[in-house]
Design a protein around this motif. Structure first.
Motif, PDB file in Angstrom:
ATOM      1  N   PHE A 166       6.550  13.354  11.048  1.00 62.29           N
ATOM      2  CA  PHE A 166       7.807  12.756  10.599  1.00 62.29           C
ATOM      3  C   PHE A 166       6.759  11.661   9.847  1.00 62.29           C
ATOM      4  N   ASP A 167       7.372  11.575   8.444  1.00 63.85           N
ATOM      5  CA  ASP A 167       6.299  10.428   7.650  1.00 63.85           C
ATOM      6  C   ASP A 167       7.119  10.597   6.303  1.00 63.85           C
ATOM      7  N   LEU A 168       6.793   9.382   5.111  1.00 66.35           N
ATOM      8  CA  LEU A 168       7.515   9.341   4.245  1.00 66.35           C
ATOM      9  C   LEU A 168       7.474  10.722   3.252  1.00 66.35           C
ATOM     10  N   GLN A 169       8.618  10.830   2.438  1.00 65.72           N
ATOM     11  CA  GLN A 169       8.885  11.910   1.753  1.00 65.72           C
ATOM     12  C   GLN A 169       7.477  12.447   1.130  1.00 65.72           C
ATOM     13  N   HIS A 170       6.825  11.389   0.180  1.00 63.79           N
ATOM     14  CA  HIS A 170       5.871  11.547  -0.623  1.00 63.79           C
ATOM     15  C   HIS A 170       4.845  11.994   0.102  1.00 63.79           C
ATOM     16  N   VAL A 171       4.637  11.821   1.687  1.00 60.11           N
ATOM     17  CA  VAL A 171       3.480  12.243   2.197  1.00 60.11           C
ATOM     18  C   VAL A 171       3.655  13.501   2.786  1.00 60.11           C
ATOM     19  N   VAL A 172       4.941  13.905   3.229  1.00 65.57           N
ATOM     20  CA  VAL A 172       5.026  15.259   3.920  1.00 65.57           C
ATOM     21  C   VAL A 172       5.192  16.373   2.880  1.00 65.57           C
TER      22      VAL A 172
ATOM     23  N   VAL B 122       5.331  10.190  14.697  1.00 62.67           N
ATOM     24  CA  VAL B 122       5.864   8.952  13.733  1.00 62.67           C
ATOM     25  C   VAL B 122       4.859   8.397  12.866  1.00 62.67           C
ATOM     26  N   GLY B 123       4.941   8.720  11.601  1.00 66.53           N
ATOM     27  CA  GLY B 123       4.080   8.284  10.525  1.00 66.53           C
ATOM     28  C   GLY B 123       2.910   9.045  10.791  1.00 66.53           C
ATOM     29  N   GLY B 124       3.030  10.401  11.109  1.00 66.27           N
ATOM     30  CA  GLY B 124       1.908  11.279  11.313  1.00 66.27           C
ATOM     31  C   GLY B 124       1.115  11.740  10.027  1.00 66.27           C
TER      32      GLY B 124
ATOM     33  N   MET C 244       2.920   7.588  18.171  1.00 66.41           N
ATOM     34  CA  MET C 244       2.558   6.799  16.841  1.00 66.41           C
ATOM     35  C   MET C 244       1.167   6.253  17.101  1.00 66.41           C
ATOM     36  N   LYS C 245       0.352   6.925  16.273  1.00 62.89           N
ATOM     37  CA  LYS C 245      -1.077   6.414  16.000  1.00 62.89           C
ATOM     38  C   LYS C 245      -1.457   5.612  15.006  1.00 62.89           C
ATOM     39  N   SER C 246      -1.891   4.394  15.161  1.00 67.44           N
ATOM     40  CA  SER C 246      -2.342   3.778  14.194  1.00 67.44           C
ATOM     41  C   SER C 246      -0.978   3.308  13.134  1.00 67.44           C
ATOM     42  N   ILE C 247       0.192   3.049  13.691  1.00 65.08           N
ATOM     43  CA  ILE C 247       1.252   2.865  12.962  1.00 65.08           C
ATOM     44  C   ILE C 247       1.636   1.217  13.053  1.00 65.08           C
TER      45      ILE C 247
ATOM     46  N   HIS D 121      -0.112  -1.355  13.986  1.00 68.87           N
ATOM     47  CA  HIS D 121      -1.178  -2.458  13.507  1.00 68.87           C
ATOM     48  C   HIS D 121      -0.860  -2.514  12.066  1.00 68.87           C
ATOM     49  N   ASN D 122      -0.104  -1.916  11.196  1.00 66.25           N
ATOM     50  CA  ASN D 122       0.263  -2.100  10.022  1.00 66.25           C
ATOM     51  C   ASN D 122       1.391  -3.063   9.630  1.00 66.25           C
ATOM     52  N   TRP D 123       2.007  -3.590  10.822  1.00 66.05           N
ATOM     53  CA  TRP D 123       3.359  -4.193  10.545  1.00 66.05           C
ATOM     54  C   TRP D 123       3.259  -5.453  11.540  1.00 66.05           C
TER      55      TRP D 123
ATOM     56  N   LEU E  53       0.716  -1.206  -0.019  1.00 65.99           N
ATOM     57  CA  LEU E  53       0.083  -0.014   0.084  1.00 65.99           C
ATOM     58  C   LEU E  53       0.931   1.482  -0.189  1.00 65.99           C
ATOM     59  N   PHE E  54       1.851   1.395   0.793  1.00 66.84           N
ATOM     60  CA  PHE E  54       2.586   2.694   0.906  1.00 66.84           C
ATOM     61  C   PHE E  54       3.531   2.901  -0.224  1.00 66.84           C
ATOM     62  N   GLU E  55       3.981   1.668  -0.856  1.00 68.84           N
ATOM     63  CA  GLU E  55       4.697   1.810  -2.262  1.00 68.84           C
ATOM     64  C   GLU E  55       3.648   2.276  -3.404  1.00 68.84           C
TER      65      GLU E  55
ATOM     66  N   ALA F  37      -8.099  10.645   4.354  1.00 62.65           N
ATOM     67  CA  ALA F  37      -8.902   9.533   5.125  1.00 62.65           C
ATOM     68  C   ALA F  37      -8.446   9.431   6.549  1.00 62.65           C
ATOM     69  N   MET F  38      -7.042   9.333   6.469  1.00 67.95           N
ATOM     70  CA  MET F  38      -6.370   9.332   7.941  1.00 67.95           C
ATOM     71  C   MET F  38      -6.505  10.692   8.791  1.00 67.95           C
ATOM     72  N   ALA F  39      -6.265  11.660   7.982  1.00 71.02           N
ATOM     73  CA  ALA F  39      -6.441  12.978   8.622  1.00 71.02           C
ATOM     74  C   ALA F  39      -7.671  13.190   9.194  1.00 71.02           C
TER      75      ALA F  39
ATOM     76  N   GLY G  53      11.211  11.058   6.017  1.00 72.00           N
ATOM     77  CA  GLY G  53      12.438  10.036   6.221  1.00 72.00           C
ATOM     78  C   GLY G  53      11.573   8.678   6.344  1.00 72.00           C
ATOM     79  N   ASP G  54      12.365   7.625   6.959  1.00 70.68           N
ATOM     80  CA  ASP G  54      12.062   6.358   6.871  1.00 70.68           C
ATOM     81  C   ASP G  54      12.202   5.746   8.356  1.00 70.68           C
ATOM     82  N   MET G  55      11.201   5.687   8.954  1.00 71.41           N
ATOM     83  CA  MET G  55      11.120   5.123  10.493  1.00 71.41           C
ATOM     84  C   MET G  55      12.024   3.657  10.759  1.00 71.41           C
ATOM     85  N   PHE G  56      12.144   3.088   9.593  1.00 69.91           N
ATOM     86  CA  PHE G  56      13.090   1.702   9.739  1.00 69.91           C
ATOM     87  C   PHE G  56      14.528   2.285   9.704  1.00 69.91           C
TER      88      PHE G  56
HETATM   89  C1  LIG Z   1      -2.293   4.105   8.976  1.00 68.60           C
HETATM   90  S1  LIG Z   1      -1.440   5.282   8.515  1.00 68.60           S
HETATM   91  C2  LIG Z   1      -1.564   6.469   9.948  1.00 68.60           C
HETATM   92  C3  LIG Z   1      -1.327   7.898   9.807  1.00 68.60           C
HETATM   93  C4  LIG Z   1      -1.607   8.905  11.199  1.00 68.60           C
HETATM   94  N1  LIG Z   1      -0.691   8.192  12.272  1.00 68.60           N
HETATM   95  C5  LIG Z   1      -3.102   8.657  11.727  1.00 68.60           C
HETATM   96  O1  LIG Z   1      -3.429   7.977  12.514  1.00 68.60           O
HETATM   97  O2  LIG Z   1      -3.785   9.325  11.033  1.00 68.60           O
HETATM   98  C6  LIG Z   1       0.116   4.955   8.566  1.00 68.60           C
HETATM   99  C7  LIG Z   1       1.382   6.045   8.364  1.00 68.60           C
HETATM  100  O3  LIG Z   1       2.565   5.492   8.233  1.00 68.60           O
HETATM  101  C8  LIG Z   1       3.528   6.195   7.496  1.00 68.60           C
HETATM  102  N2  LIG Z   1       4.528   5.347   6.926  1.00 68.60           N
HETATM  103  C9  LIG Z   1       4.553   3.953   6.476  1.00 68.60           C
HETATM  104  N3  LIG Z   1       5.798   3.769   6.259  1.00 68.60           N
HETATM  105  C10 LIG Z   1       6.452   4.590   6.866  1.00 68.60           C
HETATM  106  C11 LIG Z   1       7.869   4.504   6.983  1.00 68.60           C
HETATM  107  N4  LIG Z   1       8.847   3.506   6.578  1.00 68.60           N
HETATM  108  N5  LIG Z   1       8.659   5.601   7.970  1.00 68.60           N
HETATM  109  C12 LIG Z   1       7.562   6.658   8.209  1.00 68.60           C
HETATM  110  N6  LIG Z   1       6.452   6.587   7.982  1.00 68.60           N
HETATM  111  C13 LIG Z   1       5.866   5.538   7.400  1.00 68.60           C
HETATM  112  C14 LIG Z   1       2.348   6.245   6.101  1.00 68.60           C
HETATM  113  O4  LIG Z   1       2.746   6.912   5.113  1.00 68.60           O
HETATM  114  C15 LIG Z   1       1.317   6.518   6.868  1.00 68.60           C
HETATM  115  O5  LIG Z   1       0.864   7.996   6.659  1.00 68.60           O
END
Ligand SMILES: C[S@@+](CC[C@H](N)C(=O)[O-])C[C@H]1O[C@@H](n2cnc3c(N)ncnc32)[C@H](O)[C@@H]1O
Length: 292
Positions: free
Chosen positions: A158-164, A135-137, A192-195, A197-199, A89-91, A106-108, A178-181
């Motif tokens: 802090f989020d991926l380049q294409h998002v910020v 993180v992943g904001g 970290m809200k709703s991050i 659970h994606n992983w 999805l994020f790709e 939708a996230m916002a 940047g990349d949280m990994f």
């Molecule tokens: C499910 S969304 C949650 C967004 C926000 N925290 C919220 O609750 O509305 C996950 C977020 O993680 C970001 N994300 C995914 N991989 C990431 C990475 N490697 N580094 C930083 N952010 C990342 C996504 O771009 C996305 O904005």
């Protein structure tokens, strides 16, 4: 699907502007290009707290089609999203600007609602930190609201380049791509809200280890806002939590909702042996975790 249809036809707006219950015939008579549009409830598209962007995202074909691959994903492993679209999805969001916009909006819109509960129930928790990184904001809606309520906090989204790069300017908030990994900017507190659970667990542990490096021992903490599944049931949000579990399984590799026992395990392995769960009036709870 039914919700999408109702929002597209502005049915919530029609009922609101009518001011009292309506018959189906009255609603049908109102549906048309000149329908008056005032908003009150969460499905009205123009409302400040509207959930309409979430309805549009959840009903988008790119989000719906992975559910067709669920049985394949159960048999073979991997995410149904990857099977349906050939990438995660994020790709996909990084190469498809329209999907990126749809997902982030939708996230916002949900972030604004949960953040309201977070600000009212976690006042003391924010008062004692001077800086906060979300993180992943996403596009920064949550940290912007927190900084508005606590202007002493220096906020970073802090989020991926294409998002910020699509994020609006907010007072008191710096956007960092940047990349949280790889690495996370330094702060007193990390939100970290709703991050997680994606992983899958191993990825969550990597993220937590990077959080650990990014915060000071005191007053450092991680503020996780996520579902905590109740194994015995009895929570009013149980059914929604389980529905989200299915959505995570479908859309993300290893994505899932977790019970407290599962949270404890990844927190300990990620360098956060001490934690406290704080219930808020929302689907998610706050998991406040400390490095020692
Ligand atoms: C499910 S969304 C949650 C967004 C926000 N925290 C919220 O609750 O509305 C996950 C977020 O993680 C970001 N994300 C995914 N991989 C990431 C990475 N490697 N580094 C930083 N952010 C990342 C996504 O771009 C996305 O904005």
């Amino acid at each position: 699907m039914a919700l999408k249809c109702a929002v597209e036809l502005r049915i919530p707006d029609i009922i609101h502007s009518h001011g009292c219950p309506m018959t189906l015939t009255q609603i049908a008579n109102e549906i048309g290009p000149t329908s008056p549009s005032l908003d009150i409830n969460c499905l009205a598209r123009d409302a400040e707290q509207s959930l309409a962007p979430l309805v549009f995202m959840r009903n988008n074909p790119l989000i719906m089609s992975p559910f067709q691959c669920l049985s394949q994903c159960v048999k073979e492993g991997g995410s149904a999203f990857q099977k349906a679209h050939g990438r995660e999805l994020f790709e996909l969001a990084s190469v498809n600007a329209e999907f990126n916009r749809l997902f982030n909006q939708a996230m916002a819109c949900t972030a604004r609602i949960t953040t309201k509960a977070l600000i009212s129930e976690y006042e003391e928790g924010f008062r004692c930190i001077g800086s906060l990184v979300d993180v992943g904001g996403g596009t920064g809606a949550a940290v912007a609201e927190i900084v508005k309520a606590h202007p002493h906090i220096k906020g970073t989204n802090f989020d991926l380049q294409h998002v910020v790069k699509t994020a609006p300017v907010y007072n008191g908030v710096t956007h960092v791509g940047g990349d949280m990994f790889k690495a996370i900017p330094h702060a007193d507190g990390i939100l970290m809200k709703s991050i997680m659970h994606n992983w899958a667990d191993e990825n969550c542990i990597k993220i937590l280890k990077n959080c650990r490096k990014a915060i000071s021992k005191k007053p450092g903490k991680v503020i996780i806002v996520e579902v905590v599944l109740q194994p015995g049931g009895g929570d009013p949000f149980d059914n929604i939590g389980l529905m989200f579990d299915l959505v995570m399984l479908t859309h993300f590799p290893g994505g899932k909702e977790r019970t407290e026992v599962e949270w404890k395990k990844i927190l300990e392995e990620g360098g956060f042996p001490r934690y406290k769960i704080i219930k808020i009036p929302a689907l998610q709870s706050i998991i406040e975790a400390y490095p020692e």
